[in-house]
Design an enzyme around this catalytic site. Sequence first.
Site, PDB file in Angstrom:
ATOM      1  CG  ASP A   1      34.072 -43.882  87.578  1.00  0.00           C
ATOM      2  OD1 ASP A   1      33.999 -43.628  88.786  1.00  0.00           O
ATOM      3  OD2 ASP A   1      34.751 -43.214  86.777  1.00  0.00           O
TER       4      ASP A   1
ATOM      5  CE  LYS B   1      36.127 -49.527  92.223  1.00  0.00           C
ATOM      6  NZ  LYS B   1      36.206 -48.857  90.949  1.00  0.00           N
TER       7      LYS B   1
ATOM      8  CG  ASN C   1      41.852 -40.010  93.772  1.00  0.00           C
ATOM      9  OD1 ASN C   1      41.548 -40.652  94.774  1.00  0.00           O
ATOM     10  ND2 ASN C   1      42.924 -40.279  93.062  1.00  0.00           N
ATOM     11  CB  ALA C   2      38.337 -43.261  94.786  1.00  0.00           C
TER      12      ALA C   2
ATOM     13  CG  HIS D   1      31.599 -46.462  96.376  1.00  0.00           C
ATOM     14  ND1 HIS D   1      32.709 -47.150  96.777  1.00  0.00           N
ATOM     15  CD2 HIS D   1      30.702 -46.556  97.347  1.00  0.00           C
ATOM     16  CE1 HIS D   1      32.473 -47.626  97.966  1.00  0.00           C
ATOM     17  NE2 HIS D   1      31.267 -47.297  98.335  1.00  0.00           N
TER      18      HIS D   1
ATOM     19  CB  THR E   1      31.107 -40.450  92.265  1.00  0.00           C
ATOM     20  OG1 THR E   1      30.761 -41.558  91.464  1.00  0.00           O
ATOM     21  CG2 THR E   1      30.350 -40.499  93.555  1.00  0.00           C
TER      22      THR E   1
HETATM   23  P1  IMP Z   1      44.078 -38.179  89.963  1.00  0.00           P
HETATM   24  O1  IMP Z   1      43.877 -39.538  90.551  1.00  0.00           O
HETATM   25  O2  IMP Z   1      43.155 -37.130  90.544  1.00  0.00           O
HETATM   26  O3  IMP Z   1      45.494 -37.758  89.974  1.00  0.00           O
HETATM   27  O4  IMP Z   1      43.674 -38.260  88.416  1.00  0.00           O
HETATM   28  C1  IMP Z   1      44.394 -39.055  87.486  1.00  0.00           C
HETATM   29  C2  IMP Z   1      43.471 -39.695  86.468  1.00  0.00           C
HETATM   30  O5  IMP Z   1      42.708 -40.726  87.110  1.00  0.00           O
HETATM   31  C3  IMP Z   1      42.437 -38.748  85.864  1.00  0.00           C
HETATM   32  O6  IMP Z   1      42.202 -39.146  84.523  1.00  0.00           O
HETATM   33  C4  IMP Z   1      41.197 -38.991  86.687  1.00  0.00           C
HETATM   34  O7  IMP Z   1      40.011 -38.659  86.005  1.00  0.00           O
HETATM   35  C5  IMP Z   1      41.319 -40.489  86.925  1.00  0.00           C
HETATM   36  N1  IMP Z   1      40.640 -40.958  88.140  1.00  0.00           N
HETATM   37  C6  IMP Z   1      41.060 -40.845  89.407  1.00  0.00           C
HETATM   38  N2  IMP Z   1      40.207 -41.441  90.245  1.00  0.00           N
HETATM   39  C7  IMP Z   1      39.222 -41.967  89.506  1.00  0.00           C
HETATM   40  C8  IMP Z   1      38.053 -42.738  89.809  1.00  0.00           C
HETATM   41  O8  IMP Z   1      37.754 -43.109  90.948  1.00  0.00           O
HETATM   42  N3  IMP Z   1      37.282 -43.078  88.745  1.00  0.00           N
HETATM   43  C9  IMP Z   1      37.603 -42.752  87.466  1.00  0.00           C
HETATM   44  N4  IMP Z   1      38.693 -42.050  87.149  1.00  0.00           N
HETATM   45  C10 IMP Z   1      39.497 -41.652  88.158  1.00  0.00           C
END
Ligand code: IMP
Length: 436
Positions: free
Chosen positions: A17, A20, A42-43, A45, A303
């Site tokens: 976050d 980017k 999980n990501a 933007h 997001t």
């Molecule tokens: P996971 O990727 O869902 O397994 O989560 C693992 C850790 O990475 C957690 O603390 C999430 O909040 C963090 N996380 C995963 N993707 C992002 C992202 O794009 N931005 C910020 N934190 C992330």
Amino acid sequence: MSRNPEIIIVAGAQWGDEGKGKIVDLLAEEADVVFKANGGRNAGHSVKNEHGSFALHLTPAGIFYPGKDNVVGNNVVYSLRAGMEEIRDLEARGVPTDRLFISSRAHLVLDYHEREDILLEKLRGEGKIGTTATGNGPAYSDKANRIGIRSDMLEDPSEFMDELNRILKLKSDLYFSNKPTPPEFQAEFYEGLIKEASEFLGPRVIDLYQYNDEQLRKGARILIEGSHGALLDIDGGTYPMVTSSSCNIYGLLSGAGLPSVHVDRAIGVFKPYQTRVGAGPMPTELLDDNSERIREQAHEYGTTTGRPRRVGWFDGTAARQSQLMNGFREIVIPLGDALTGINVKVSTGYLLDGKVINNFPSRMSRLASCQPVLSTEEFYWTENFRGATSWEDLPQGAQRLYRKIANLVDSRVTYIGTGPSRDENIKLDFDIREMY
Ligand code: IMP
């Protein structure tokens, strides 16, 4: 060959976050191919443009530029349902997606991965990571365990079903030996989805190495967009409170299936403060009013999940760890304008067991015991510089802050973001470190 190929990689340098999206969007304009190289849904933007507001999770940001290729790389874990939904939404809002391709080696995320993610978090209890519950961790562990399903299966739905049957039988034996198996762990549950995805996504599946070879021979300009941030990297990040992929420059290159010889620019994105979502230590975390002020002024909410982000001062030790992992040759610093009116601090080291240290402890309990050592310099200004386009327009307190960060990271700063729009930037053609 008409010209030399060019690879530019943009990586988040903190806990994700970092903003980017905007620099990626700017650079995408000049690129022929834009990659998403790691992570899954999980990501995310956010992008705002003439088509509306979008939260992209699985589609590279180049999708908004006509005529560019957008590629989902090998190290992405691609959610079938979310991927199709995202493409349909883009199409419905007038964004063509015909040049969106998916590597045949990208692994797929299905409903059972999400179930496993949620279950595992529950079992972790106090030690939970705070994952995004999107099935990422389980999909990557299936990949490493060699029980993953890759996009190449979309070329043949009946082979896909056979493979899924085999894998889910194995999982059922592992988890539910004498108990009824939930529907998500039964292959029949996916019959319709697989048929639909094979028709809808199958034609987009490519052999990435072959594709890259053609692009490199043509002298393509390739932009790789990193997901997450270096401190969430599975190796160099705050393990086990990390994501499950490689988020550093070299991991991204490998995730895009590209050789390193053509890399021109390795760009890191740092906010002049930092945020974290989910659990895990952040030694400069703010628990006072400044946290709420920064969160509100900079709109620090997730997001993907909408969760309020934890906020902390810029951490020079964590930044150094990030630089050691990535070897950034240039950095970009957005969001400084959001700190107007705040008496900003910067941490230059940690206090641990009564000693000042500069290294980033690998053991989580050690990192959690670190106290930040805050610089006594003053980084305070009251004039809002939103929209500024030259270094001279910046208040002195802000200039001091950017210089401090450049020196702590030990890299050139090439862009300073001064607002969300594309033209709200300061492009620096000199090294601000030399101004000391
Ligand atoms: P996971 O990727 O869902 O397994 O989560 C693992 C850790 O990475 C957690 O603390 C999430 O909040 C963090 N996380 C995963 N993707 C992002 C992202 O794009 N931005 C910020 N934190 C992330």
